[in-house]
Design an enzyme around this catalytic site. Structure first.
Site, mmCIF file in Angstrom:
data_model
loop_
_atom_site.group_PDB
_atom_site.id
_atom_site.type_symbol
_atom_site.label_atom_id
_atom_site.label_comp_id
_atom_site.label_asym_id
_atom_site.label_seq_id
_atom_site.Cartn_x
_atom_site.Cartn_y
_atom_site.Cartn_z
ATOM 1 N N TYR A 1 36.956 47.013 40.456
ATOM 2 C CA TYR A 1 36.273 48.195 40.085
ATOM 3 C C TYR A 1 35.809 48.856 41.527
ATOM 4 O O TYR A 1 36.068 49.774 41.647
ATOM 5 C CB TYR A 1 35.212 47.867 39.197
ATOM 6 C CG TYR A 1 34.503 49.108 38.827
ATOM 7 C CD1 TYR A 1 35.119 50.227 38.141
ATOM 8 C CD2 TYR A 1 33.207 49.405 39.231
ATOM 9 C CE1 TYR A 1 34.563 51.532 37.737
ATOM 10 C CE2 TYR A 1 32.377 50.570 38.870
ATOM 11 C CZ TYR A 1 33.131 51.580 38.262
ATOM 12 O OH TYR A 1 32.564 52.865 37.969
ATOM 13 N N GLU B 1 30.176 53.865 30.232
ATOM 14 C CA GLU B 1 28.843 53.912 30.693
ATOM 15 C C GLU B 1 27.886 54.083 29.603
ATOM 16 O O GLU B 1 26.621 53.452 29.581
ATOM 17 C CB GLU B 1 28.594 55.235 31.590
ATOM 18 C CG GLU B 1 29.496 55.215 32.741
ATOM 19 C CD GLU B 1 28.715 54.218 33.682
ATOM 20 O OE1 GLU B 1 27.681 53.804 33.594
ATOM 21 O OE2 GLU B 1 29.547 54.248 34.676
ATOM 22 N N TRP C 1 26.045 46.588 34.151
ATOM 23 C CA TRP C 1 27.682 46.989 34.375
ATOM 24 C C TRP C 1 28.640 45.899 34.177
ATOM 25 O O TRP C 1 29.705 46.143 33.755
ATOM 26 C CB TRP C 1 27.665 47.723 35.520
ATOM 27 C CG TRP C 1 28.758 48.610 35.780
ATOM 28 C CD1 TRP C 1 29.712 48.485 36.587
ATOM 29 C CD2 TRP C 1 29.561 49.502 35.053
ATOM 30 N NE1 TRP C 1 30.934 49.289 36.493
ATOM 31 C CE2 TRP C 1 30.770 50.003 35.497
ATOM 32 C CE3 TRP C 1 29.355 50.200 33.469
ATOM 33 C CZ2 TRP C 1 31.762 51.003 34.593
ATOM 34 C CZ3 TRP C 1 30.006 50.911 32.898
ATOM 35 C CH2 TRP C 1 31.177 51.495 33.466
#
Length: 183
Positions: A17, A39, A47
């Site tokens: 990512y 999100e 996360w």
């Protein structure tokens, strides 16, 4: 080695990512919707947790195709609450459909989700040229304005801090440190 890498080092999912998506400019409505949903799912969580569930989210939510998500039935969404691959929070699961519907209205008004979003930065990436992680903000005037406007338009789970993270995820903000080779 850049300190930019410290938040994800050793985790292949987060390495991928950071290196290939985080703070990289996107103008793809489907990808931007995916990041909006992920999100939103991260509110109150890490996360890392969300990114490790990303494949399950893509499978459950039709690869985040906006129109398909907008058409999901209550029954389909209820069934997803039993899916251990997802964060089984009713509000977050159902927000994917309501956010898809809100994004469809935004697309009608602006022509694309992309045009709506990038309007908040005047079409340019905000680059702070940070030297240390401590310099990177968690919100900005742009994220505050975007969060207020999204809320007004019916988009859920997007306060100014999550909105700032969302802006990073689609490249509206470049918070890679200046010595990071992935800038």
């Amino acid at each position: 080695m850049s300190e930019c890498r410290k938040w994800y080092e050793g985790d292949p999912v987060l390495e991928e990512y950071h290196d290939n998506e985080w703070c990289k400019v996107s103008h793809d409505d489907r990808f931007m919707f995916e990041m909006l949903c992920l999100e939103g799912a991260s509110v109150g969580l890490s996360w890392k947790t969300v990114m490790h569930k990303r494949a399950a989210y893509r499978a459950a939510f039709h690869n985040f195709e906006i129109e398909k998500c907008a058409e999901m039935s209550d029954g389909e969404l209820e069934d997803l609450l039993a899916d251990t691959g997802l964060i089984r929070n009713r509000g977050k699961v159902f927000s994917v459909r309501s956010n898809a519907r809100a994004v469809m209205k935004i697309r009608e008004e602006f022509g694309s989700f992309d045009r709506y979003l990038w309007n908040f930065t005047g079409g340019v990436t905000i680059d702070g040229h940070w030297k240390t992680p401590a310099e990177i903000p968690v919100r900005s005037p742009e994220s505050e304005k975007m969060a207020r406007d999204m809320k007004k338009r019916g988009i859920s789970y997007m306060g100014p801090v999550i909105t700032y993270s969302f802006m990073q995820s689609i490249g509206m903000v470049n918070d890679h440190l200046i010595d990071c080779s992935y800038r």
